[in-house]
Design a protein around this motif. Structure first.
Motif, PDB file in Angstrom:
ATOM      1  N   VAL A   9       0.673  -1.323   0.211  1.00  0.00           N
ATOM      2  CA  VAL A   9      -0.405  -0.022  -0.162  1.00  0.00           C
ATOM      3  C   VAL A   9       1.083   1.447  -0.221  1.00  0.00           C
ATOM      4  O   VAL A   9       1.968   1.002   0.121  1.00  0.00           O
ATOM      5  N   LEU A  10       0.270   2.555  -0.416  1.00  0.00           N
ATOM      6  CA  LEU A  10       0.882   3.827  -0.725  1.00  0.00           C
ATOM      7  C   LEU A  10       1.121   4.472   0.695  1.00  0.00           C
ATOM      8  O   LEU A  10       0.045   4.935   1.128  1.00  0.00           O
ATOM      9  N   ILE A  11       1.879   4.801   1.636  1.00  0.00           N
ATOM     10  CA  ILE A  11       1.604   5.721   2.582  1.00  0.00           C
ATOM     11  C   ILE A  11       2.682   6.969   2.539  1.00  0.00           C
ATOM     12  O   ILE A  11       3.746   6.778   2.053  1.00  0.00           O
ATOM     13  N   PHE A  12       1.924   7.137   2.999  1.00  0.00           N
ATOM     14  CA  PHE A  12       2.872   9.137   2.953  1.00  0.00           C
ATOM     15  C   PHE A  12       3.173   9.579   4.873  1.00  0.00           C
ATOM     16  O   PHE A  12       2.975   9.135   5.268  1.00  0.00           O
ATOM     17  N   ASN A  13       4.678   9.834   4.237  1.00  0.00           N
ATOM     18  CA  ASN A  13       5.431   9.978   5.676  1.00  0.00           C
ATOM     19  C   ASN A  13       5.896   8.998   6.562  1.00  0.00           C
ATOM     20  O   ASN A  13       5.394   8.614   7.513  1.00  0.00           O
ATOM     21  N   ALA A  14       5.721   8.183   5.852  1.00  0.00           N
ATOM     22  CA  ALA A  14       6.095   6.638   6.899  1.00  0.00           C
ATOM     23  C   ALA A  14       6.894   6.853   7.459  1.00  0.00           C
ATOM     24  O   ALA A  14       8.548   7.435   7.656  1.00  0.00           O
ATOM     25  N   ARG A  15       6.457   5.681   8.605  1.00  0.00           N
ATOM     26  CA  ARG A  15       7.211   5.825   9.961  1.00  0.00           C
ATOM     27  C   ARG A  15       7.195   7.085  10.500  1.00  0.00           C
ATOM     28  O   ARG A  15       8.212   7.221  11.174  1.00  0.00           O
ATOM     29  N   THR A  16       6.503   7.423  10.497  1.00  0.00           N
ATOM     30  CA  THR A  16       6.147   9.350  11.521  1.00  0.00           C
ATOM     31  C   THR A  16       4.923   8.973  11.922  1.00  0.00           C
ATOM     32  O   THR A  16       4.151   7.962  12.024  1.00  0.00           O
ATOM     33  N   GLU A  17       5.338   9.890  13.503  1.00  0.00           N
ATOM     34  CA  GLU A  17       3.788  10.727  13.458  1.00  0.00           C
ATOM     35  C   GLU A  17       2.673  11.063  13.015  1.00  0.00           C
ATOM     36  O   GLU A  17       1.151  11.092  13.753  1.00  0.00           O
ATOM     37  N   ASN A  18       2.993  11.259  12.161  1.00  0.00           N
ATOM     38  CA  ASN A  18       1.664  12.281  10.807  1.00  0.00           C
ATOM     39  C   ASN A  18       2.067  11.025   9.356  1.00  0.00           C
ATOM     40  O   ASN A  18       1.656  12.185   8.682  1.00  0.00           O
ATOM     41  N   GLU A  19       1.613   9.622  10.073  1.00  0.00           N
ATOM     42  CA  GLU A  19       2.011   9.535   8.520  1.00  0.00           C
ATOM     43  C   GLU A  19       0.071   8.984   7.379  1.00  0.00           C
ATOM     44  O   GLU A  19       0.020   8.775   8.845  1.00  0.00           O
ATOM     45  N   GLY A  20      -0.406   8.643   6.810  1.00  0.00           N
ATOM     46  CA  GLY A  20      -0.692   8.697   6.064  1.00  0.00           C
ATOM     47  C   GLY A  20      -0.895   7.672   4.923  1.00  0.00           C
ATOM     48  O   GLY A  20       0.241   7.520   4.682  1.00  0.00           O
ATOM     49  N   ILE A  21      -2.572   6.843   4.819  1.00  0.00           N
ATOM     50  CA  ILE A  21      -2.215   5.810   3.570  1.00  0.00           C
ATOM     51  C   ILE A  21      -3.005   6.025   2.385  1.00  0.00           C
ATOM     52  O   ILE A  21      -3.450   7.769   2.234  1.00  0.00           O
ATOM     53  N   HIS A  22      -2.962   6.399   1.157  1.00  0.00           N
ATOM     54  CA  HIS A  22      -3.560   6.662  -0.159  1.00  0.00           C
ATOM     55  C   HIS A  22      -4.922   6.493   0.439  1.00  0.00           C
ATOM     56  O   HIS A  22      -4.809   4.560  -0.566  1.00  0.00           O
ATOM     57  N   THR A  23      -5.562   6.958  -0.621  1.00  0.00           N
ATOM     58  CA  THR A  23      -6.618   6.966  -1.293  1.00  0.00           C
ATOM     59  C   THR A  23      -7.347   7.148  -2.262  1.00  0.00           C
ATOM     60  O   THR A  23      -6.742   7.804  -2.216  1.00  0.00           O
ATOM     61  N   ILE A  24      -8.745   6.945  -2.904  1.00  0.00           N
ATOM     62  CA  ILE A  24      -9.009   6.846  -3.384  1.00  0.00           C
ATOM     63  C   ILE A  24     -10.478   7.274  -3.473  1.00  0.00           C
ATOM     64  O   ILE A  24     -11.124   6.351  -2.585  1.00  0.00           O
ATOM     65  N   ARG A  25     -10.805   8.439  -4.155  1.00  0.00           N
ATOM     66  CA  ARG A  25     -12.867   8.784  -3.277  1.00  0.00           C
ATOM     67  C   ARG A  25     -13.228   8.023  -4.778  1.00  0.00           C
ATOM     68  O   ARG A  25     -12.671   9.113  -6.030  1.00  0.00           O
ATOM     69  N   GLU A  26     -14.026   7.730  -4.671  1.00  0.00           N
ATOM     70  CA  GLU A  26     -15.234   6.869  -4.945  1.00  0.00           C
ATOM     71  C   GLU A  26     -16.757   7.181  -4.630  1.00  0.00           C
ATOM     72  O   GLU A  26     -17.471   6.203  -4.166  1.00  0.00           O
ATOM     73  N   GLY A  27     -16.830   7.799  -5.302  1.00  0.00           N
ATOM     74  CA  GLY A  27     -18.639   8.488  -4.723  1.00  0.00           C
ATOM     75  C   GLY A  27     -18.192   8.992  -3.553  1.00  0.00           C
ATOM     76  O   GLY A  27     -17.652  10.205  -3.612  1.00  0.00           O
ATOM     77  N   ASP A  28     -18.783   8.745  -2.475  1.00  0.00           N
ATOM     78  CA  ASP A  28     -18.790   8.929  -1.546  1.00  0.00           C
ATOM     79  C   ASP A  28     -18.202   8.119  -0.425  1.00  0.00           C
ATOM     80  O   ASP A  28     -17.757   7.903   1.090  1.00  0.00           O
ATOM     81  N   ARG A  29     -17.415   7.002  -1.083  1.00  0.00           N
ATOM     82  CA  ARG A  29     -16.316   6.670  -0.268  1.00  0.00           C
ATOM     83  C   ARG A  29     -15.101   6.483  -0.595  1.00  0.00           C
ATOM     84  O   ARG A  29     -14.887   6.888  -1.577  1.00  0.00           O
ATOM     85  N   ASN A  30     -14.358   5.799   0.193  1.00  0.00           N
ATOM     86  CA  ASN A  30     -12.843   5.991  -0.051  1.00  0.00           C
ATOM     87  C   ASN A  30     -12.290   4.402   0.124  1.00  0.00           C
ATOM     88  O   ASN A  30     -12.208   4.134   0.350  1.00  0.00           O
ATOM     89  N   LYS A  31     -10.967   4.583  -1.179  1.00  0.00           N
ATOM     90  CA  LYS A  31     -10.669   3.157  -1.457  1.00  0.00           C
ATOM     91  C   LYS A  31      -9.246   2.611  -1.430  1.00  0.00           C
ATOM     92  O   LYS A  31      -8.669   3.893  -2.276  1.00  0.00           O
ATOM     93  N   ILE A  32      -8.863   1.365  -0.819  1.00  0.00           N
ATOM     94  CA  ILE A  32      -7.392   1.801  -0.511  1.00  0.00           C
ATOM     95  C   ILE A  32      -7.175   0.628  -2.187  1.00  0.00           C
ATOM     96  O   ILE A  32      -7.602  -0.686  -1.302  1.00  0.00           O
ATOM     97  N   LEU A  33      -5.767   0.577  -3.058  1.00  0.00           N
ATOM     98  CA  LEU A  33      -5.227   0.531  -3.555  1.00  0.00           C
ATOM     99  C   LEU A  33      -4.405  -0.856  -2.677  1.00  0.00           C
ATOM    100  O   LEU A  33      -3.390   0.233  -2.302  1.00  0.00           O
ATOM    101  N   MET A  34      -4.319  -2.239  -2.766  1.00  0.00           N
ATOM    102  CA  MET A  34      -3.325  -3.320  -2.575  1.00  0.00           C
ATOM    103  C   MET A  34      -2.603  -3.429  -3.233  1.00  0.00           C
ATOM    104  O   MET A  34      -3.858  -5.065  -4.148  1.00  0.00           O
ATOM    105  N   PHE A  35      -2.304  -3.328  -3.597  1.00  0.00           N
ATOM    106  CA  PHE A  35      -1.022  -3.955  -4.823  1.00  0.00           C
ATOM    107  C   PHE A  35      -0.169  -5.587  -4.149  1.00  0.00           C
ATOM    108  O   PHE A  35       0.214  -5.695  -3.595  1.00  0.00           O
ATOM    109  N   GLU A  36      -0.050  -6.446  -5.493  1.00  0.00           N
ATOM    110  CA  GLU A  36       0.222  -7.123  -5.015  1.00  0.00           C
ATOM    111  C   GLU A  36       2.087  -7.036  -5.449  1.00  0.00           C
ATOM    112  O   GLU A  36       2.506  -8.134  -4.712  1.00  0.00           O
TER     113      GLU A  36
END
Length: 142
Positions: A9-36
């Motif tokens: 998965v794609l992480i912004f600011n990995a291994r920090t107190e302010n890390e976040g995971i990348h999501t894609i917005r579809e309608g009113d939902r967020n989706k996380i892409l999991m790459f093999e």
């Protein structure tokens, strides 16, 4: 016993107190892409950087952990198979303010008006035909 499936998965600011995971917005939902494939995750991360995103880091994680996180947060998920020849590209519109940025920076943000991964539309600097030519060249590189 089934071996846990490792995905990236794609992480912004990995291994920090302010890390976040990348999501894609579809309608009113967020989706996380999991790459093999780590290569596919890295390629997607580079495309995000090309869209002026902060540099995300592909991080290996157990797929079940991400699924549990998604269920608890009300997110969707999608597994991007390694052998599919599927080319995943980021959306054309992105948010300027992300959920993982510091709370002090979040007052009166564009996020209140525009869904995640979207920003106000601006007049394109290139014509549609020029953009189409560039898109074909980029696809040829992949």
């Amino acid at each position: 016993m089934i071996t846990p499936m490792r995905v990236f998965v794609l992480i912004f600011n990995a291994r920090t107190e302010n890390e976040g995971i990348h999501t894609i917005r579809e309608g009113d939902r967020n989706k996380i892409l999991m790459f093999e494939s780590e290569d596919d995750a890295t390629r997607f991360a580079l495309m995000l950087e090309a869209q002026d995103f902060p540099s995300p880091t592909p991080e290996p994680i157990d797929a079940e952990e991400i699924k549990e996180f998604c269920e608890s947060a009300g997110y969707e998920w999608e597994i991007i198979p390694e052998s599919s020849n599927l080319v995943v590209t980021p959306p054309e519109l992105n948010v300027e303010q992300t959920d993982w940025q510091a709370d002090a920076q979040k007052e009166d943000t564009v996020e209140d008006t525009y869904p995640l991964n979207q920003q106000p539309l601006e007049e394109p600097e290139l014509s549609d035909s020029e953009l189409e030519k560039m898109r074909r060249k980029l696809e040829g590189l992949l």
